[in-house]
Structures are given as structure tokens and as C-alpha cells.
Design a protein around this motif. Structure first.
Motif, PDB file in Angstrom:
ATOM      1  N   LEU A 123       0.848  -1.191   0.000  1.00 63.79           N
ATOM      2  CA  LEU A 123       0.000   0.000   0.000  1.00 63.79           C
ATOM      3  C   LEU A 123       0.885   1.243   0.000  1.00 63.79           C
ATOM      4  N   GLU A 124       2.017   1.144   0.705  1.00 59.31           N
ATOM      5  CA  GLU A 124       2.961   2.280   0.724  1.00 59.31           C
ATOM      6  C   GLU A 124       3.583   2.488  -0.657  1.00 59.31           C
ATOM      7  N   ALA A 125       3.997   1.374  -1.302  1.00 62.54           N
ATOM      8  CA  ALA A 125       4.636   1.493  -2.614  1.00 62.54           C
ATOM      9  C   ALA A 125       3.676   2.042  -3.661  1.00 62.54           C
ATOM     10  N   LEU A 126       2.404   1.686  -3.537  1.00 63.52           N
ATOM     11  CA  LEU A 126       1.451   2.117  -4.553  1.00 63.52           C
ATOM     12  C   LEU A 126       0.951   3.540  -4.333  1.00 63.52           C
ATOM     13  N   SER A 127       0.874   3.947  -3.061  1.00 61.94           N
ATOM     14  CA  SER A 127       0.195   5.221  -2.812  1.00 61.94           C
ATOM     15  C   SER A 127       0.937   6.166  -1.863  1.00 61.94           C
ATOM     16  N   GLY A 128       2.024   5.705  -1.295  1.00 61.09           N
ATOM     17  CA  GLY A 128       2.734   6.560  -0.343  1.00 61.09           C
ATOM     18  C   GLY A 128       2.078   6.539   1.037  1.00 61.09           C
ATOM     19  N   LEU A 129       1.016   5.731   1.172  1.00 60.16           N
ATOM     20  CA  LEU A 129       0.344   5.619   2.469  1.00 60.16           C
ATOM     21  C   LEU A 129       1.330   5.008   3.468  1.00 60.16           C
ATOM     22  N   ASP A 130       1.436   5.633   4.634  1.00 61.25           N
ATOM     23  CA  ASP A 130       2.396   5.177   5.633  1.00 61.25           C
ATOM     24  C   ASP A 130       2.252   3.679   5.925  1.00 61.25           C
ATOM     25  N   TYR A 131       3.399   2.969   5.987  1.00 61.52           N
ATOM     26  CA  TYR A 131       3.417   1.521   6.219  1.00 61.52           C
ATOM     27  C   TYR A 131       2.573   1.131   7.425  1.00 61.52           C
ATOM     28  N   TYR A 132       2.743   1.877   8.515  1.00 59.27           N
ATOM     29  CA  TYR A 132       2.064   1.513   9.767  1.00 59.27           C
ATOM     30  C   TYR A 132       0.551   1.683   9.645  1.00 59.27           C
ATOM     31  N   ILE A 133       0.131   2.732   8.933  1.00 63.45           N
ATOM     32  CA  ILE A 133      -1.310   2.965   8.768  1.00 63.45           C
ATOM     33  C   ILE A 133      -1.914   1.861   7.895  1.00 63.45           C
ATOM     34  N   GLY A 134      -1.272   1.591   6.746  1.00 61.40           N
ATOM     35  CA  GLY A 134      -1.785   0.570   5.819  1.00 61.40           C
ATOM     36  C   GLY A 134      -1.857  -0.789   6.489  1.00 61.40           C
ATOM     37  N   MET A 135      -0.746  -1.170   7.138  1.00 59.86           N
ATOM     38  CA  MET A 135      -0.678  -2.482   7.781  1.00 59.86           C
ATOM     39  C   MET A 135      -1.726  -2.592   8.896  1.00 59.86           C
ATOM     40  N   THR A 136      -1.879  -1.511   9.672  1.00 57.17           N
ATOM     41  CA  THR A 136      -2.833  -1.539  10.784  1.00 57.17           C
ATOM     42  C   THR A 136      -4.268  -1.648  10.268  1.00 57.17           C
ATOM     43  N   ILE A 137      -4.605  -0.875   9.228  1.00 56.38           N
ATOM     44  CA  ILE A 137      -5.989  -0.904   8.734  1.00 56.38           C
ATOM     45  C   ILE A 137      -6.335  -2.279   8.178  1.00 56.38           C
ATOM     46  N   ILE A 138      -5.432  -2.858   7.396  1.00 56.30           N
ATOM     47  CA  ILE A 138      -5.770  -4.147   6.773  1.00 56.30           C
ATOM     48  C   ILE A 138      -5.911  -5.243   7.833  1.00 56.30           C
ATOM     49  N   LEU A 139      -5.038  -5.197   8.845  1.00 59.75           N
ATOM     50  CA  LEU A 139      -5.144  -6.195   9.923  1.00 59.75           C
ATOM     51  C   LEU A 139      -6.421  -5.976  10.731  1.00 59.75           C
ATOM     52  N   ALA A 140      -6.683  -4.702  11.084  1.00 63.82           N
ATOM     53  CA  ALA A 140      -7.867  -4.399  11.904  1.00 63.82           C
ATOM     54  C   ALA A 140      -9.143  -4.799  11.167  1.00 63.82           C
ATOM     55  N   MET A 141      -9.144  -4.558   9.863  1.00 64.81           N
ATOM     56  CA  MET A 141     -10.336  -4.893   9.086  1.00 64.81           C
ATOM     57  C   MET A 141     -10.593  -6.401   9.102  1.00 64.81           C
ATOM     58  N   CYS A 142      -9.527  -7.185   8.819  1.00 65.21           N
ATOM     59  CA  CYS A 142      -9.697  -8.646   8.769  1.00 65.21           C
ATOM     60  C   CYS A 142     -10.079  -9.183  10.137  1.00 65.21           C
ATOM     61  N   VAL A 143      -9.423  -8.683  11.193  1.00 66.02           N
ATOM     62  CA  VAL A 143      -9.770  -9.111  12.549  1.00 66.02           C
ATOM     63  C   VAL A 143     -11.223  -8.741  12.815  1.00 66.02           C
TER      64      VAL A 143
END
Lengths: 473, 40, 156
Positions: A149-169
Motif C-alpha cells: 500500500l505504501e509502494a502504490l500510494s505513499g500511504l504510511d506503512y504503519y497505517i496501511g498495515m494496521t488498517i488491513i489487519l484491523a479490518m480482517c480481525v
């Protein structure tokens, strides 16, 4: 300043939108869950359409959208064809799924089977293998999510990783396996349409002839049918895939959740539907040299080509496809791993007389804790953790023979199955470090098979299938 | 031994056609399950 | 720890920091218009490898790599553009042989020295041996599974 395929705000808008929609969907589906069986196994009554779609979508991991193009970029035509042979895992699991449903009608997990069929020692070895694999996969998915998500959009690694994990959980927590399977169905459609659009655009605009000409001129090895590294990788990759599917509770819990007589045809259909996808995603990478795209690291090639040829629309498409692919595997793994902990550790070791509601509550805590643990492990962004999956082949391939023999024959004892898995893993790891990645799963499977064969030949006692019916008591 | 252009063409277009068929199959199965009330 | 040891530790740290600053300054002065390339030091066995670029000043973007089979670059096999502001690129699809790589910005060579990469594919007999062993093991597994399945169906 790096120019990203997609601006950060749009990316954030898309993933927050998706996250909220999936969680709401999970809550809606979760209203039907009355018992632990409903929650963990979707009531053991999943129909053919959802069953086939979930078998296919879960196997379309981020690996199919990212690693298949990567392997094709590195190993050429054999890379994509070889990767598509991973469909054999689903196809060969079809008869096994039928058998699992038959001999474990009330079973919950793959761990259940190993414990009842082979006893505590083999079960302990099996759990170690399962934990290494599940965590390797969970962490690599979480990290891949953030990094991509960071490579594609510059979205911060921590934000992208947290949202995707939180969503699946989030949606797994509310909806259980029902939510996982229903979201898989939609995610499968999104992924297939997304990759098909990109591939069609490339064929239409760049042309297969010009891609073939460019490759044979400047990158001939990629079209070589006798590419040594690719030829060596082929069967190792097949055994890796077989080991992943045969041992993992992700696939067992699905088999157990399907309606009677659906498991066999669902896995067969899922496998056949999956088979051509890596060729299509891999082909995207072969167009890269013609387009003048040379990635910084090979795993970026798929998204790099797609977003460069389709512009902003392409970037959004890639973003959604990758996001869906990551989610469809992450949710399955969260659900299946927490079932394994709830059933095999909590219910069988800690609280044998736990009530249905206690099991359901514990299962939810497990999903949440696994999510938090994965998040914590993803935080330092240590590449070596994600690389754990690279040598997981040595671990999982050692389970192939003990599982196949254990499902159909009565003459293999637990001690041999346990030693086969442990020795296969150790020798496979040694081969990985001494010889190379392309032999780890192969060696592991061969060693484990040999020990199983010795076990079958020298053992005279027969296992009684009735011992598997413990859950009905 | 380089893969011929024809084989390359058949491989890629064949895979693409089969890939596009997958959603059709899945949606068809879903509709069938929906009407026979056997989704879950 | 005595106060002398503490002092000595601090002194060492300061010295190291100073040395680092000096090295960085000299490297920066050097890197204004040149790029340092580094590639795999050992033989490449699968035809793909990563080339890293160090000390790229923004003025040298866009940057490309030229790949040739001679040190004189008389025959340029490929020109590879470096994506965005990445400091590395993955090259692929090479047959066995020696390759020379240099960096170019607007047709001006900007790498301090060309690097040499040797590609030596695994011998085909080795690949085919593993292939055959894998195929035999797979066949055995397939037969076992089919036999098991048939047995289970019979007993059903």
C-alpha cells in the motif's frame, strides 16, 4: 520526490471505505451464528458456490497477484506455468476433503486428526510446523499489505498495515467463518476481473507478438523451456503447495464446513478455476521489458506494470485487487489458526469441559490476540520475519505423507509419523541452507516419505478408525 | 529451446479465456444455490 | 566501569562520529556527478540479479543503466531506466556469460566504473535430475492417493 501511482488520500479513502463495508458485512452475517460450530465452521452447511469460491479465493493469496509475476519476471515462462501447478494442491485435496468429511464428521481441525490418529508426539511436531507456517504467512501478509500500500500510494506503512489487519480481525471476529467465506466470494470476483482487465489491455495495446519478439531478443532466457533454475524449481514448488494445503487448518476447516457431498467437487472446481490465474498474472510481468519497466525489486513487478499501463484507473484497480487478495488470505488464516488454538489447545488441554459459549468466546479472543500479535510482529518491519515463509517449504512438505497415509491406511503408527515430520523438516532445512531453496520441500517430502514407508513396512498393529470419533462423545 | 510464438499465444490467451470464465461459473453456481436455498 | 573507561568509550564514539562525517563529506563531494554501482559478487545462477546504485544526486535523475557484453560497450544489449527515485533495479533473463553494466544520464556516462556480472546457469543435467526425482516422488504420491481414494470409495 517519488511519484506514486495513486495519491495517498484516495488510497486511504478506498481502504477505509472497504474496511467499513467488510466489517458491516461481517456483523450482518454474524447474526446467524448461534453456536461455536456456526462460528467456526459456518454451521457445516456451506453450499457449492461459496465452497468453490472460497477454495479458489483463499489460494489466490497475495502470492498469486505478487509472487506469480515475480517468479515469471525471474524465471520466465516456466515461472508462471510452474506456479500455476500449485493448483494441484487444491485438486489433490479434493478426494482428501471428501475423506476428511467422512471420517471426521464432527471434527474441527487438522490438529484434531493428527492427535487422534497419531497421538501426542506427532501432534506436538505437527503443531510446531503449523505455528511456524501460520505465523510466517500471517506476518508476511501483514507486512506485504503495509509495504504494498505504501509502494502504490505513499500511504504510511504503519497505517496501511494496521488498517488491513484491523479490518480482517474485525469482520472475522463478528462473522466467523461465514464472513470469511462470503467475503472470499466477492474478493474472488474482484481479483479475477482485475487481473483479466490488465492482461487484456496488455494483449490489446502491446501485443503478444511484440512481447515475444522483445523477450527473445533481449531476455531470451525468459522464454527458454530448458531454463535450468526454473526446471529445478518446478517440483519443489508443487511439493511446497501440496504441503501447505494438506496440513493447514485453513483447508481442513473449509472441508469440514462444506455441506455433505460438496467438499470433493468444490475443491476440484476451485482448483480448476485457479489454474489459469497465475499464467495471466505472470504474463503481466513478461510485458514489462517491452514497456521499459524494470522494478527495483522483483516482487513489485505486477503492480508496477498494471499501474503504469492503466494510469490512475489501473492504480485504483491494482490497489483494490491487491487489497482483496491480501484480505482473502489473512481472514482465512486468522479464522483457521484461532480454531486450531481454541480446539486443540484450549478445549483439549486446558478446559476439557468448556461449554459451547465459552468456546465461542475464547475463539473470538484468539482471533483478536492473533491479530494483535501479528500487528506487533509486523511493527519492526523486519524483512527476515516475512522471509520465514521462504523456508516454510521444508516444514510443510514433511506433513504430506503422514497425512495422506494417515487418512487412508491404518498401518502407520504415531511415532513414525512424528519422526517423519521432524526429520523431514530438519533435513529439508539443511538442504535449504546447504544446497538451495529449490530442494527444501522436495528433500523434506522425500525423507518424510521414506520414514513413513519404513513405518508401514515394520508395523504390524492396525489403527482403529473408531478412535477418531472422540468428538461425538 | 525458446517457446514458439504460437505456443506462447495459445498459452496466454487460453489462460485469459479460462480466467474470464471463472466468475461466470461462480456466479452461475451462486444463482443455482440461491434458488435452491442451499447457499449456507 | 571506571571513569577512565567511560571517558575512553565517549572518546571512541566521538572519534568514530568524526570519521563518519569526514567519509560522508568526501563521498558527497565525489558523488555530485557520479554514481557508484554494485552488483552480485558471486556467479549468478538463475539469470536475474539486483544492481544497487549509491550516491545518486537528484541532478542525475532520470538515470539509466546500459548492459553490454563487452567492457568497451560497443554493443549495448539493453538500456534499463531506473524507476522513480529507487536506488536499485532488478535485471532478468540473462543467458550464461559475462556482462558489463554502467550508469548513464542524458547519454553521459555517470558511473565511476562499470561493473562486471558473470551469469553461469546451473548445468542442465543437474536440473533434469532434480526434475526426474521430483516427478517420480510426485507420481508415487499420486498413485498412493488414488489407491487410497479407491479403497475408501469401495468401503463406503
Amino acid at each position: 520526490m517519488t511519484e506514486f501511482a495513486l495519491d495517498t488520500q484516495t488510497a486511504l479513502f478506498i481502504i477505509v471505505g472497504f474496511a467499513l463495508a467488510w466489517i458491516a458485512f461481517g456483523v450482518w452475517l454474524g447474526r446467524k451464528n448461534k453456536s461455536h460450530e456456526d462460528f467456526a465452521l459456518a454451521g457445516r452447511n456451506v453450499g457449492y458456490a461459496f465452497a468453490a469460491a472460497t477454495a479458489m479465493a483463499t489460494w489466490v493469496t497475495s502470492n498469486t497477484t505478487l509472487v506469480a509475476p515475480q517468479l515469471t519476471y525471474q524465471l520466465g515462462v516456466w515461472g508462471m506455468v510452474g506456479y500455476s501447478f500449485a493448483a494441484l494442491g487444491l485438486l489433490l485435496f479434493a478426494p482428501m476433503a471428501k475423506r476428511i468429511k467422512q471420517i471426521l464428521p464432527q471434527g474441527y481441525t487438522s490438529g484434531d486428526f493428527i492427535r487422534l490418529r497419531y497421538g501426542r508426539f506427532a501432534w506436538a511436531v505437527f503443531l510446531v510446523i503449523s505455528v511456524v507456517y501460520a505465523f510466517g504467512w500471517l506476518v508476511s501478509l501483514g507486512m506485504a499489505g503495509g509495504i504494498l500500500l505504501e509502494a502504490l500510494s505513499g500511504l504510511d506503512y504503519y497505517i496501511g498495515m494496521t488498517i488491513i489487519l484491523a479490518m480482517c480481525v474485525g469482520y472475522t471476529l463478528f462473522g466467523g467463518l461465514r464472513a470469511v467465506i462470503a467475503t472470499d466470494f466477492i474478493q474472488a470476483l474482484i481479483i479475477i476481473l482485475g487481473v483479466a482487465v490488465v492482461a487484456y489491455w496488455l494483449i490489446d495495446n502491446v501485443g503478444l507478438t511484440s512481447i515475444h519478439t522483445e523477450l527473445s531478443h533481449a531476455h531470451p532466457q525468459l522464454l527458454d523451456l530448458l531454463f535450468p533454475a526454473a526446471v529445478m524449481f518446478l517440483f519443489n514448488n508443487i511439493f511446497f503447495g501440496l504441503g501447505e494445503i494438506f496440513h493447514s487448518n485453513v483447508w481442513w476447516s473449509r472441508a469440514l464446513s462444506f455441506r455433505k457431498n460438496v467438499a470433493y467437487k468444490a475443491y476440484l472446481t476451485g482448483g480448476l478455476l485457479w489454474l489459469p490465474i497465475p499464467i495471466v498474472t505472470g504474463f503481466i510481468a513478461l510485458a514489462a521489458p517491452q514497456l521499459g519497466i524494470f522494478p527495483a525489486s522483483a516482487d513489485m513487478i505486477g503492480p508496477a506494470v498494471a499501474s503504469s499501463v492503466l494510469g490512475k484507473t489501473g492504480a485504483i484497480l491494482v490497489f483494490i485487487v491487491v487489497f482483496s487478495a491480501l484480505a482473502s488470505s489473512l481472514d482465512s488464516l486468522l479464522a483457521a489458526s484461532s480454531d486450531l488454538v481454541t480446539q486443540d489447545i484450549y478445549h483439549k488441554l486446558i478446559k476439557k469441559n468448556a461449554s459451547d459459549q465459552q468456546l465461542m468466546r475464547f475463539n473470538r479472543y484468539c482471533i483478536l490476540s492473533l491479530g494483535v500479535m501479528t500487528w506487533l510482529l509486523c511493527l519492526p518491519r523486519v524483512a527476515t520475519l516475512g522471509a520465514l515463509l521462504n523456508f516454510a517449504g521444508a516444514f510443510v512438505a514433511s506433513t504430506i505423507w503422514p497425512i495422506v497415509i494417515g487418512l487412508y491406511w491404518r498401518r502407520l503408527q504415531g511415532i513414525f509419523a512424528g519422526i517423519a515430520m521432524a526429520a523431514g523438516t530438519i533435513v529439508g532445512l539443511v538442504a535449504y541452507f546447504w544446497i538451495g531453496f529449490y530442494v527444501a520441500a522436495l528433500v523434506s517430502c522425500a525423507v518424510s516419505g521414506l520414514i513413513c514407508a519404513i513405518g508401514v513396512v515394520f508395523n504390524k498393529s492396525q489403527f482403529s478408525w473408531h478412535q477418531l470419533q472422540e468428538n461425538e462423545q | 529451446m525458446i517457446i514458439s510464438e504460437m505456443a506462447f499465444f495459445l498459452l496466454v490467451t487460453g489462460a485469459l479465456i479460462l480466467t474470464v470464465l471463472a466468475p461466470v461459473v461462480l456466479i452461475g453456481l451462486f444463482i443455482k444455490d440461491y434458488f435452491s436455498k442451499s447457499i449456507w | 566501569m571506571t571513569s577512565f573507561q567511560v571517558w575512553l568509550k565517549c572518546y571512541n564514539k566521538a572519534l568514530l562520529a568524526l570519521l563518519f562525517i569526514l567519509i560522508s563529506c568526501s563521498a558527497m563531494a565525489q558523488s555530485e556527478d557520479t554514481v557508484v554501482l554494485s552488483g552480485p559478487t558471486e556467479e549468478v545462477r538463475a539469470g536475474y540479479f539486483v544492481v544497487e546504485l549509491q550516491q545518486i544526486s537528484p541532478a542525475l535523475r532520470p538515470l539509466s543503466l546500459q548492459v553490454s557484453d563487452t567492457n568497451s560497450f560497443t554493443n549495448v544489449l539493453q538500456t534499463v531506466p531506473i524507476m522513480g527515485d529507487f536506488n536499485q533495479v532488478t535485471l532478468t533473463g540473462f543467458e550464461s556469460g559475462d556482462y558489463y553494466i554502467r550508469a548513464v544520464h542524458q547519454q553521459r556516462v555517470v558511473s565511476q566504473a562499470a561493473i562486471k556480472v558473470t551469469v553461469e546457469h546451473y548445468p542442465i543435467w543437474q536440473a533434469l535430475t532434480l526434475f526426474v526425482l521430483g516427478a517420480l516422488l510426485f507420481l508415487l504420491l499420486l498413485l498412493t492417493l488414488i489407491m487410497g481414494h479407491k479403497k475408501a470409495v469401495r468401503h463406503d
